[in-house]
Design a protein around this motif. Sequence first.
Motif, mmCIF file in Angstrom:
data_model
loop_
_atom_site.group_PDB
_atom_site.id
_atom_site.type_symbol
_atom_site.label_atom_id
_atom_site.label_comp_id
_atom_site.label_asym_id
_atom_site.label_seq_id
_atom_site.Cartn_x
_atom_site.Cartn_y
_atom_site.Cartn_z
ATOM 1 N N VAL A 1 0.796 -0.988 -0.241
ATOM 2 C CA VAL A 1 -0.074 -0.070 0.117
ATOM 3 C C VAL A 1 0.939 1.219 -0.019
ATOM 4 C CG1 VAL A 1 -1.813 1.383 1.490
ATOM 5 C CG2 VAL A 1 -1.911 -1.473 1.237
ATOM 6 N N GLY A 2 1.755 1.185 0.738
ATOM 7 C CA GLY A 2 2.770 2.276 0.945
ATOM 8 C C GLY A 2 2.494 3.428 1.996
ATOM 9 N N LEU A 3 2.816 4.472 1.896
ATOM 10 C CA LEU A 3 2.476 5.575 2.890
ATOM 11 C C LEU A 3 1.271 6.048 2.575
ATOM 12 C CD1 LEU A 3 4.050 7.056 5.156
ATOM 13 C CD2 LEU A 3 4.709 8.850 3.570
ATOM 14 N N ARG A 4 0.458 6.098 3.630
ATOM 15 C CA ARG A 4 -0.818 6.796 3.702
ATOM 16 C C ARG A 4 -0.879 7.918 4.756
ATOM 17 N NH1 ARG A 4 -0.903 5.023 -0.514
ATOM 18 N NH2 ARG A 4 -2.094 3.783 -1.611
ATOM 19 N N SER A 5 -1.948 8.582 4.671
ATOM 20 C CA SER A 5 -2.145 9.849 5.755
ATOM 21 C C SER A 5 -2.986 9.111 6.948
ATOM 22 C CB SER A 5 -3.245 10.798 4.998
ATOM 23 O OG SER A 5 -4.735 10.205 5.047
ATOM 24 N N PRO A 6 -2.857 9.636 8.276
ATOM 25 C CA PRO A 6 -3.448 9.110 9.246
ATOM 26 C C PRO A 6 -5.147 8.911 9.143
ATOM 27 C CG PRO A 6 -2.134 10.964 9.895
ATOM 28 C CD PRO A 6 -2.364 10.966 8.360
ATOM 29 N N GLU A 7 -5.774 9.639 8.313
ATOM 30 C CA GLU A 7 -7.152 9.203 7.960
ATOM 31 C C GLU A 7 -7.236 8.003 7.411
ATOM 32 O OE1 GLU A 7 -5.730 12.181 7.558
ATOM 33 O OE2 GLU A 7 -6.647 13.325 9.313
ATOM 34 N N ASP A 8 -6.302 7.920 6.051
ATOM 35 C CA ASP A 8 -6.328 6.667 5.502
ATOM 36 C C ASP A 8 -6.010 5.262 6.101
ATOM 37 O OD1 ASP A 8 -7.176 8.268 3.248
ATOM 38 O OD2 ASP A 8 -5.171 8.267 2.234
ATOM 39 N N VAL A 9 -4.952 5.551 7.028
ATOM 40 C CA VAL A 9 -4.756 4.583 8.192
ATOM 41 C C VAL A 9 -5.775 3.793 8.824
ATOM 42 C CG1 VAL A 9 -3.235 3.815 9.925
ATOM 43 C CG2 VAL A 9 -2.196 4.942 8.216
ATOM 44 N N LEU A 10 -6.701 4.779 9.458
ATOM 45 C CA LEU A 10 -7.817 4.443 10.098
ATOM 46 C C LEU A 10 -8.840 3.683 9.372
ATOM 47 C CD1 LEU A 10 -8.341 7.746 12.469
ATOM 48 C CD2 LEU A 10 -7.314 5.298 13.184
ATOM 49 N N GLU A 11 -9.035 4.213 8.035
ATOM 50 C CA GLU A 11 -9.979 3.649 7.046
ATOM 51 C C GLU A 11 -9.323 2.390 6.741
ATOM 52 O OE1 GLU A 11 -13.232 2.763 5.149
ATOM 53 O OE2 GLU A 11 -12.832 4.618 6.373
ATOM 54 N N GLU A 12 -8.136 2.227 6.675
ATOM 55 C CA GLU A 12 -7.629 0.774 6.268
ATOM 56 C C GLU A 12 -7.947 -0.296 7.423
ATOM 57 O OE1 GLU A 12 -5.902 -0.841 3.633
ATOM 58 O OE2 GLU A 12 -5.573 0.932 2.541
ATOM 59 N N MET A 13 -8.122 0.248 8.868
ATOM 60 C CA MET A 13 -8.049 -0.487 9.709
ATOM 61 C C MET A 13 -9.569 -0.907 10.008
ATOM 62 S SD MET A 13 -5.810 1.260 13.007
ATOM 63 C CE MET A 13 -3.813 1.107 12.907
ATOM 64 N N ARG A 14 -10.438 0.263 9.359
ATOM 65 C CA ARG A 14 -11.867 -0.156 9.707
ATOM 66 C C ARG A 14 -12.305 -1.596 8.610
ATOM 67 N NH1 ARG A 14 -12.741 5.423 11.402
ATOM 68 N NH2 ARG A 14 -12.164 6.143 9.288
ATOM 69 N N ARG A 15 -11.509 -1.385 7.709
ATOM 70 C CA ARG A 15 -11.815 -2.613 6.636
ATOM 71 C C ARG A 15 -11.097 -3.819 6.960
ATOM 72 N NH1 ARG A 15 -11.017 1.735 2.685
ATOM 73 N NH2 ARG A 15 -8.884 0.856 2.117
ATOM 74 N N ALA A 16 -10.046 -3.801 7.940
ATOM 75 C CA ALA A 16 -9.171 -5.358 8.057
ATOM 76 C C ALA A 16 -9.882 -6.098 9.168
ATOM 77 C CB ALA A 16 -7.932 -4.838 8.483
ATOM 78 N N ALA A 17 -10.087 -7.335 8.938
ATOM 79 C CA ALA A 17 -10.414 -8.339 9.996
ATOM 80 C C ALA A 17 -9.511 -8.356 10.937
ATOM 81 C CB ALA A 17 -10.506 -9.810 9.225
ATOM 82 N N VAL A 18 -8.179 -8.139 10.823
ATOM 83 C CA VAL A 18 -7.045 -8.276 11.992
ATOM 84 C C VAL A 18 -5.926 -7.199 11.639
ATOM 85 C CG1 VAL A 18 -7.443 -10.336 12.784
ATOM 86 C CG2 VAL A 18 -5.983 -10.164 11.328
ATOM 87 N N LEU A 19 -5.306 -6.470 12.669
ATOM 88 C CA LEU A 19 -4.090 -5.884 12.512
ATOM 89 C C LEU A 19 -2.917 -6.854 13.076
ATOM 90 C CD1 LEU A 19 -2.428 -3.308 12.069
ATOM 91 C CD2 LEU A 19 -2.621 -2.768 14.294
ATOM 92 N N VAL A 20 -2.031 -7.165 12.525
ATOM 93 C CA VAL A 20 -0.762 -7.849 12.921
ATOM 94 C C VAL A 20 0.264 -6.979 13.178
ATOM 95 C CG1 VAL A 20 0.678 -9.552 12.075
ATOM 96 C CG2 VAL A 20 -1.720 -9.730 11.229
ATOM 97 N N VAL A 21 0.970 -7.157 14.479
ATOM 98 C CA VAL A 21 1.971 -6.367 15.076
ATOM 99 C C VAL A 21 3.048 -7.423 15.315
ATOM 100 C CG1 VAL A 21 2.774 -4.782 16.419
ATOM 101 C CG2 VAL A 21 0.394 -4.672 15.972
#
Length: 222
Positions: free
Chosen positions: A74-94
């Motif tokens: 995906v590359g670099l995204r704005s903070p707002e876009d990152v939150l939208e990515e999170m809203r669409r994801a089933a899980v965040l992996v850390v």
Amino acid sequence: MIPTFLARAPGSATGAGRRGVLFVGRLTEEKGLRVLLSAVSELPAGMSVRIVGIGPLGGEVARLAAADPRVVAVGLRSPEDVLEEMRRAAVLVVPSLWYEGMPMSVVEAFATGTPVIASRLGGLASLVDQGHNGVLVAPNDAHELAQAITAIVSDRRRVNELSAGARATFLARYTADAHHDALLSLYAAALLARHSGESICIDHPREHEEFPTEQDPALAAR
């Protein structure tokens, strides 16, 4: 310890619309990115892994994305876009290999109701409540990571349950109001201790480890 907070609470999404896996952060080895890339080969066909960020391992991500349709650079995204990515994801992996303190990506994930799969290491082990808002896995174990990802993302009911737990965690611990209340409690305890001559110890209510105090300043907070 008084945890950090988000000044503006983003909205969350229902589990029904969530798909795939998300990684957000600097693309470096200590963030466990190579572990995640190794785990991709064990994931079911069609399970997407979206990788948001830039860094030294960007070339490796791009090459794997070109060879494997499951990986999306995906590359670099704005903070707002990152939150939208999170809203669409089933899980965040850390999958970090080093001792994290309190990554904002985890707090943001909880805010959007996104479950977290994280390394059982450092502050991550205190932030993720096993089976409630996410799952902990052994650090540097691509096989265990792949198993955890598959088990959650393939089970819509479990995604919904963990999503609700993640959002509940945020509302209880990481809102501006929760931070304000924690500060008032700390000040009240300090004043009481001053008048009584006693010392106080304010700590996070959950079990934790001691962490290294020095970190590479070149690494991003995420």
